[in-house]
Design a protein around this motif. Structure first.
Motif, PDB file in Angstrom:
ATOM      1  N   ALA A  28      43.413  20.080  21.581  1.00  0.00           N
ATOM      2  CA  ALA A  28      42.319  19.750  20.451  1.00  0.00           C
ATOM      3  C   ALA A  28      42.815  18.071  20.294  1.00  0.00           C
ATOM      4  O   ALA A  28      41.661  17.423  20.331  1.00  0.00           O
ATOM      5  N   LEU A  37      40.780  15.809  12.372  1.00  0.00           N
ATOM      6  CA  LEU A  37      40.916  17.208  12.521  1.00  0.00           C
ATOM      7  C   LEU A  37      40.767  17.931  11.310  1.00  0.00           C
ATOM      8  O   LEU A  37      40.625  18.929  11.116  1.00  0.00           O
ATOM      9  N   LEU A  80      40.626  21.812  11.733  1.00  0.00           N
ATOM     10  CA  LEU A  80      41.279  22.210  13.138  1.00  0.00           C
ATOM     11  C   LEU A  80      42.406  21.631  13.278  1.00  0.00           C
ATOM     12  O   LEU A  80      43.199  21.748  14.021  1.00  0.00           O
ATOM     13  N   ARG A 112      45.380  22.263  16.446  1.00  0.00           N
ATOM     14  CA  ARG A 112      45.549  20.837  17.287  1.00  0.00           C
ATOM     15  C   ARG A 112      46.439  21.065  18.442  1.00  0.00           C
ATOM     16  O   ARG A 112      46.047  20.321  19.319  1.00  0.00           O
ATOM     17  N   LEU A 144      39.734  27.473  22.541  1.00  0.00           N
ATOM     18  CA  LEU A 144      39.151  27.645  21.259  1.00  0.00           C
ATOM     19  C   LEU A 144      37.728  28.357  21.213  1.00  0.00           C
ATOM     20  O   LEU A 144      36.950  28.409  22.401  1.00  0.00           O
ATOM     21  N   MET A 175      34.746  26.594  17.292  1.00  0.00           N
ATOM     22  CA  MET A 175      35.600  25.445  17.109  1.00  0.00           C
ATOM     23  C   MET A 175      35.572  24.369  18.053  1.00  0.00           C
ATOM     24  O   MET A 175      35.856  23.271  17.690  1.00  0.00           O
ATOM     25  N   ARG A 182      33.129  22.071  16.455  1.00  0.00           N
ATOM     26  CA  ARG A 182      33.686  21.246  15.541  1.00  0.00           C
ATOM     27  C   ARG A 182      34.769  20.162  16.035  1.00  0.00           C
ATOM     28  O   ARG A 182      34.823  19.207  15.657  1.00  0.00           O
ATOM     29  N   LEU A 183      35.300  20.632  17.112  1.00  0.00           N
ATOM     30  CA  LEU A 183      36.188  19.601  17.669  1.00  0.00           C
ATOM     31  C   LEU A 183      35.368  18.491  18.298  1.00  0.00           C
ATOM     32  O   LEU A 183      35.737  17.349  18.430  1.00  0.00           O
TER      33      LEU A 183
END
Lengths: 414, 335
Positions: free
Chosen positions: B100, B126, B131, B135, B142, B146, B149-150
């Motif tokens: 991430a 992050l 997140l 990380r 993920l 997620m 969101r990343l």
């Protein structure tokens, strides 16, 4: 001062961007240990198996000799085998010509030799006699070898015929010329000269030595083409290219970043495989390591260009792999890997020389086995191929400096 | 870096048309985006939202019209302008084999952010999308939410002034959609300007302004509340009484434009201003001897609003077509 500061900042930002691509590409490869393992050990294993399984010994031709009943030629198998040592496996000497012809058609025989019936008499009367040699081969390499074996055989048989004729002549002449004539062996009269051969190459010819650098060059090219093509196609299809276009990234930064990544990767693979080649398989490296690195770099540079070109054409990852395999196939056939480039028609040679591996094989074989590159123009050609393809790819895919093309739009929509 | 004070609109779209192979995908689109707001570009799948965003980000050319983002034509964005915008594509476009934080770091580096500053910005991005704990996980490990969101963290990392976010909630469960919109509103509160596309009409509630788009045309552009008023002719009140009531009882109250009988003891009242009309309605009912059990503002769902607007639009177009064809020739019918 401000302008200098801006320039320095622009350059440092550009370096950061290029490094981001380099780092990303390397991380992606490293995170796939299977790929990495196959990259490093694959070429070595291929060569190892090749060296292990290929003896370099070509089986002699299964041959039958037909000697007509009224011929004064020998009917001993050993006599004929000695005419072309190692090349003929004489199964029998017979007078059954028809049977032998049938066995040749059925594939039981590789070669059929029919010696003349009365050769010595024909010679004394000043006429040539004909030796019939026939084979049944579709393999072009075997065909060439059969011709060679035939030439040796015919030459030896001719000598034999002359020997017999001269021996007869000496007997006849003995009464007139005196006993000193009989002291000259007929064989000397028939073959007054003899040849002494020598190969002046710094490395004695060996199958593994010769093909090792070739396989190595092929692997480097394939590695660079496949990884680059896949990486670019994946980024385009996933929409990542759109992100690059929106970001302040130029096509130059993107491409240079990728070039550096694959150059590092190629060097790493080359270092490991090179150590295995030289250290484990015993292939000599007579030239300098610096030159070796230089050739690998040039080969990688030119090959990356082909990978980028494929990524421009391919509409899917599958198509990218297919085109990469096509390049590999073309390289195996036309690069001098199997057959010398000079064996091809002139127009085909141009295509062969457009392949980076053609120059890579030649340069690496020269460097490793002779200690220097004989055809230095090939290094320039590698550089030229790389530059041409880099420019072509840059023009075909502007990242930030050019508006998107309709082709790209179509790709994204599909 | 937050949005610098800008006097005019951040995004200006004027009569933009985009055709693919003679098929018009965007037709005469015009709208502005003021700084510091969330503009929701809302419409069904295939309505032209992504095409619009791609034209605004300069990844796609236009057939005609004019576009200005941060005062520049996206096709010829300067490096400086590129550094002030972010784009989150609809497709998952991150690198599955990178973690991430490596993904976020990669995007940060694309904007020329050096390694030392990058570390701090990655951490902050992050944190924004919650997140931090993930990380070190590879992107492929993920969950779908997620990963979205990343993607958002990647779009945020260089602190852009304007974010173009394409379908951030597509295929995501409602809980997570809510949390993503919370994050987008936080960004808006920081002073950034966001243009967000979504096919979920109900998400119009989260936007400051909404551009409803269908068949490549702009159906309506306004705040969510104003769009409701546009559809229903004003604000709506739902009145529940103690006993049966007739709509005529309150029909004469000033400000009321429409009264609809929803049941024997239930009325839907359309008014120009709910705040001023409410006491007048209660008083009118009291004078008629009818007690009020409940009186509250009725919020029609945006699905209703959107459907109504699209139907109105289509009806208008049909009328225009009929009008343009002129009167029917005599004797044409029944011939």
């Amino acid at each position: 001062m401000l302008e200098v500061g801006d320039l320095v900042q622009a350059i440092s930002h550009s370096i950061v961007r290029m490094a981001s691509f380099t780092g990303k590409e390397l991380r992606e490869v490293i995170r796939r240990p299977g790929v990495l393992l196959s990259l490093v050990l694959g070429p070595f294993l291929v060569m190892f198996l090749f060296g292990l399984g290929y003896s370099g010994f070509r089986a002699p031709f299964t041959t039958e000799i037909v000697v007509p009943t009224d011929s004064d030629f020998s009917r001993s198998v050993d006599d004929y085998e000695s005419l072309a040592p190692g090349r003929l496996n004489i199964t029998q000497v017979s007078d059954d010509r028809e049977g032998a012809e049938a066995r040749l058609q059925d594939g039981e025989l590789d070669l059929l030799v029919v010696v003349p019936a009365n050769s010595a008499a024909e010679l004394r009367e000043g006429r040539q006699t004909t030796i019939r040699v026939a084979w049944n081969q579709v393999d072009p390499v075997y065909d060439q070898l059969a011709i060679l074996a035939t030439q040796i055989l015919v030459s030896s048989l001719n000598a034999e015929i002359i020997e017999q004729a001269v021996a007869t002549g000496i007997t006849l002449a003995e009464g007139e010329l005196g006993p000193e004539v009989s002291s000259i062996p007929p064989g000397v009269i028939a073959r007054p000269t003899t040849a002494e051969t020598e190969n002046v190459a710094p490395t004695p010819p060996a199958v593994l030595n010769f093909f090792g650098p070739a396989v190595f060059a092929l692997v480097i090219q394939h590695l660079a083409i496949t990884l680059t093509a896949l990486s670019m196609v994946r980024e385009r299809l996933s929409g990542q290219m759109d992100r690059f276009r929106v970001a302040p990234v130029t096509s130059m930064e993107l491409l240079v970043g990728k070039y550096i990544a694959y150059a590092v990767l190629s060097l790493a693979v080359s270092a490991i495989v090179g150590v295995l080649l030289v250290g484990v398989l015993g292939i000599p490296l007579l030239g300098s390591i610096g030159m070796f690195v230089g050739i690998v770099m040039l080969l990688t540079f030119a090959s990356l260009g082909f990978g980028l070109l494929i990524s421009l054409i391919a509409d899917s990852e599958r198509q990218a792999v297919q085109l990469s395999m096509l390049m590999l196939l073309a390289s195996v056939f036309f690069s001098g890997f199997v057959l010398p480039v000079t064996d091809f028609a002139q127009w085909m040679q141009y295509i062969a020389y457009a392949l980076p591996v053609t120059h890579g094989i030649s340069a690496l074989q020269d460097l490793m086995l002779r200690g220097r590159v004989l055809d230095t123009w090939m290094l320039i050609a590698l550089f030229g191929i790389g530059v041409v393809l880099y420019v072509a790819r840059s023009c075909g895919y502007g990242v930030s400096s050019e508006p998107p093309t309709d082709r790209l739009s179509a790709e994204i929509r599909s | 870096m937050t949005a610098s004070p800008t006097s005019g609109p951040i995004v200006e779209v004027r009569n933009v048309t985009r055709a693919f192979d003679e098929r018009t995908v965007i037709d005469d689109l015009s709208f502005d985006v003021e700084p510091g707001i969330i503009l929701g570009l809302i419409g069904p799948s295939g309505s032209g939202k992504t095409t619009t965003v791609r034209m605004l980000t300069g990844t796609l050319g236009r057939t005609s019209g004019e576009i200005r983002v941060l005062g520049e034509d996206p096709i010829r964005f300067s490096r400086r302008a590129r550094g002030r915008i972010a784009y989150m594509p609809q497709l998952f476009s991150l690198y599955e084999d990178l973690s991430a934080q490596e993904n976020v770091g990669f995007v940060a580096a694309l904007y020329g952010i050096g390694p030392f500053k990058r570390r701090r910005l990655i951490r902050r991005a992050l944190e924004v999308v919650d997140l931090t704990d993930a990380r070190h996980r590879l992107a492929r490990d993920l969950s779908g939410g997620m990963q979205r969101r990343l993607e958002l963290a990647c779009a945020l990392v260089h602190s852009p002034d304007v974010l173009f976010i394409d379908e951030p909630t597509a295929g995501i469960d409602p809980m997570l959609r809510q949390s993503i919109w919370d994050e987008l509103r936080t960004l808006r509160n920081d002073g950034r300007t966001l243009l967000v596309t979504t096919q979920y009409v109900s998400e119009a509630e989260y936007c400051d302004r909404v551009a409803l788009i269908a068949d490549g045309e702009l159906v309506a552009l306004d705040t969510p509340d104003e769009l409701r008023k546009l559809v229903f002719g004003g604000e709506m009140l739902e009145v529940t009484t103690e006993r049966a009531v007739d709509a005529d009882v309150i029909g004469g109250v000033p400000g009321i434009t429409d009264v609809r009988q929803a049941g024997a003891r239930q009325l839907f009242v359309t008014t120009e201003n709910a705040a001023t009309t409410t006491p007048l309605v209660i008083e009118a009912l009291r004078q008629a001897g009818i007690g009020v059990i409940g009186l509250e503002e009725h919020q029609p769902t945006f699905d209703e609003v959107f459907t109504q607007l699209v139907e109105q639009r289509r009806a208008t177009r049909d009328q225009e077509v009929v009008r343009s064809q002129g009167p029917e020739p005599v004797g044409a019918r029944g011939g």
